[in-house]
Design a protein around this motif. Structure first.
Motif, mmCIF file in Angstrom:
data_model
loop_
_atom_site.group_PDB
_atom_site.id
_atom_site.type_symbol
_atom_site.label_atom_id
_atom_site.label_comp_id
_atom_site.label_asym_id
_atom_site.label_seq_id
_atom_site.Cartn_x
_atom_site.Cartn_y
_atom_site.Cartn_z
ATOM 1 N N THR A 119 0.828 -1.206 0.000
ATOM 2 C CA THR A 119 0.000 0.000 0.000
ATOM 3 C C THR A 119 0.860 1.253 0.000
ATOM 4 N N GLU A 120 1.951 1.236 0.777
ATOM 5 C CA GLU A 120 2.852 2.387 0.813
ATOM 6 C C GLU A 120 3.476 2.635 -0.559
ATOM 7 N N VAL A 137 -7.227 8.493 -9.404
ATOM 8 C CA VAL A 137 -6.604 7.188 -9.178
ATOM 9 C C VAL A 137 -7.001 6.748 -7.776
ATOM 10 N N SER A 138 -7.834 5.733 -7.677
ATOM 11 C CA SER A 138 -8.318 5.251 -6.383
ATOM 12 C C SER A 138 -7.625 3.951 -6.017
ATOM 13 N N LEU A 139 -7.514 3.727 -4.707
ATOM 14 C CA LEU A 139 -6.815 2.566 -4.168
ATOM 15 C C LEU A 139 -7.830 1.577 -3.628
ATOM 16 N N LYS A 149 -3.999 -14.393 -5.600
ATOM 17 C CA LYS A 149 -3.013 -13.762 -4.740
ATOM 18 C C LYS A 149 -3.514 -12.400 -4.287
ATOM 19 N N ARG A 150 -3.227 -12.086 -3.037
ATOM 20 C CA ARG A 150 -3.617 -10.792 -2.488
ATOM 21 C C ARG A 150 -2.851 -9.681 -3.192
ATOM 22 N N THR A 151 -3.550 -8.627 -3.580
ATOM 23 C CA THR A 151 -2.939 -7.543 -4.332
ATOM 24 C C THR A 151 -3.550 -6.216 -3.918
ATOM 25 N N VAL A 152 -2.874 -5.148 -4.268
ATOM 26 C CA VAL A 152 -3.381 -3.785 -4.101
ATOM 27 C C VAL A 152 -3.686 -3.239 -5.488
#
Length: 384
Positions: free
Chosen positions: A154-155, A174-176, A277-280
């Motif tokens: 995330t950073e 741009v959204s997270l 897989k876990r992703t951002v």
């Protein structure tokens, strides 16, 4: 049209020059045509979004949705009125007739919603009235994944990749999705609080009053004026634990005596996966009226150019998507950059990433404060 045919026969050179001019203008105009999946159309649909954190769906429906619907239902030209009430969020979709001006409709809805504000419960966020815009659909999704924790990913995605993309011409937002930002959690011990005669409100008040930065006025020394500022913000979790909650018999009761300060993460409100897989996920939206392909090419070019400035190489492959439909075919591997020395080694790709996130009308903005805001709560983490 016989005169035109006769003119072309008598003046062959003139005919050739005219045809060449038409061909040149047509070719030049062809390469300047904008590409988009949908035409520029203003749909007569207005969405009213209201948030009340922690409220049950039944409470949201009775206390917010029904009252706003009663106020909006009196507007003329409504074709359909629908609402969705979930935990903490109320969304009302007002569809007008096609002959209704969408700008006038949005203003009328805003006026009627403002008239219903006294009837709404306290603590709600101001209702957001927005027109339905097809250009707000994401045109590109970038998945950031790697072997490091979600907080480190995330950073990297928020502080580096996101800021590089936002400066590209044509990029609107741009959204997270699926990230977990840093958050200082204060875990209070109910037994210690009770033994020292304190409550969670006392702890929260002490943090709010002793962890701040306020103006201190100005001092004039001849022709020079110096502005003063009282720096009272903590710089580390250890310094936060030293905050004095109360003085008892001449002995200070510090935050660390009744609570445990943890340098942790905020609660999850969205999750994203790519191939299990876990992703951002970074969701890129273009500005209204911009060329979709040009915006996507600009983002991919920025990711490729940032490779020369990075300290930690990461691989990236991206494909533009609009509501699940591909607006640009698959692209070769790209390399993106990170300028911070503590950045994790991660890979960035944009493929079919599956996200599970609630329909929130707003997304959290990146924190730019030098010291993170603490959170506290009785026996649990509670944001303040």
């Amino acid at each position: 049209m016989q005169w035109l045919a006769s003119l072309c026969v008598r003046r062959p050179v003139f005919t050739v020059v005219v045809m060449l001019a038409i061909s040149v203008v047509g070719i030049a105009g062809y390469f300047k045509l904008g590409l988009d999946q949908f035409p520029k159309i203003d749909f007569p649909v207005v969405v009213v979004t209201t948030r009340l954190d922690g409220a049950a769906p039944e409470e949201v429906e009775t206390e917010i949705t029904d009252k706003i619907e009663e106020a909006v239902n009196t507007i003329s030209g409504i074709d359909e009125l629908r609402s969705v009430s979930v935990e903490g969020v109320s969304q009302i979709f007002v569809t007008f007739n096609l002959d209704k001006n969408v700008n006038v409709a949005a203003q009328e809805v805003q006026d009627h919603v403002n008239s219903s504000l006294p009837d709404l419960p306290r603590g709600i966020d101001p209702p957001i009235v927005a027109k339905l815009d097809p250009d707000s659909v994401p045109v590109l999704q970038i998945a950031v994944h790697g072997k490091h924790s979600v907080r480190e990913l995330t950073e990297l995605a928020d502080k580096q990749i996101r800021r590089q993309i936002e400066s590209i011409p044509g990029v609107g937002d741009v959204s997270l999705i699926g990230g977990r930002k840093r958050q200082i959690n204060v875990w209070m011990d109910p037994v210690r609080l009770r033994s020292m005669g304190l409550t969670a409100v006392d702890v929260q008040r002490a943090i709010a009053t002793q962890n701040l930065s306020t103006p201190g006025g100005a001092v004039q020394t001849g022709p020079t004026e110096i502005t003063l500022r009282v720096q009272g913000r903590v710089t580390s979790p250890a310094a936060l634990a030293q905050i004095v909650v109360r003085d008892a018999d001449g002995h200070p009761i510090r935050l660390g005596d009744v609570a445990r300060v943890e340098d942790g993460e905020e609660e999850e409100d969205s999750v994203a996966f790519e191939n299990g897989k876990r992703t951002v996920l970074l969701s890129v939206r273009k500005q209204s009226g911009e060329n979709t392909v040009a915006v996507v090419d600009g983002v991919l070019g920025r990711l490729k150019a940032s490779r020369r400035r990075c300290r930690t190489a990461t691989s990236s492959r991206s494909s533009a998507t609009t509501q699940g439909s591909s607006a640009r075919a698959s692209t070769p591997s790209r390399s993106i950059s990170s300028s911070a020395p503590s950045s994790p080694r991660s890979s960035c790709s944009s493929s079919s990433a599956t996200s599970a996130a609630p329909s929130s009308p707003r997304s959290p903005s990146p924190s730019r404060s030098s010291a993170p805001s603490p959170s506290c709560g009785p026996g649990a983490s509670h944001s303040t």
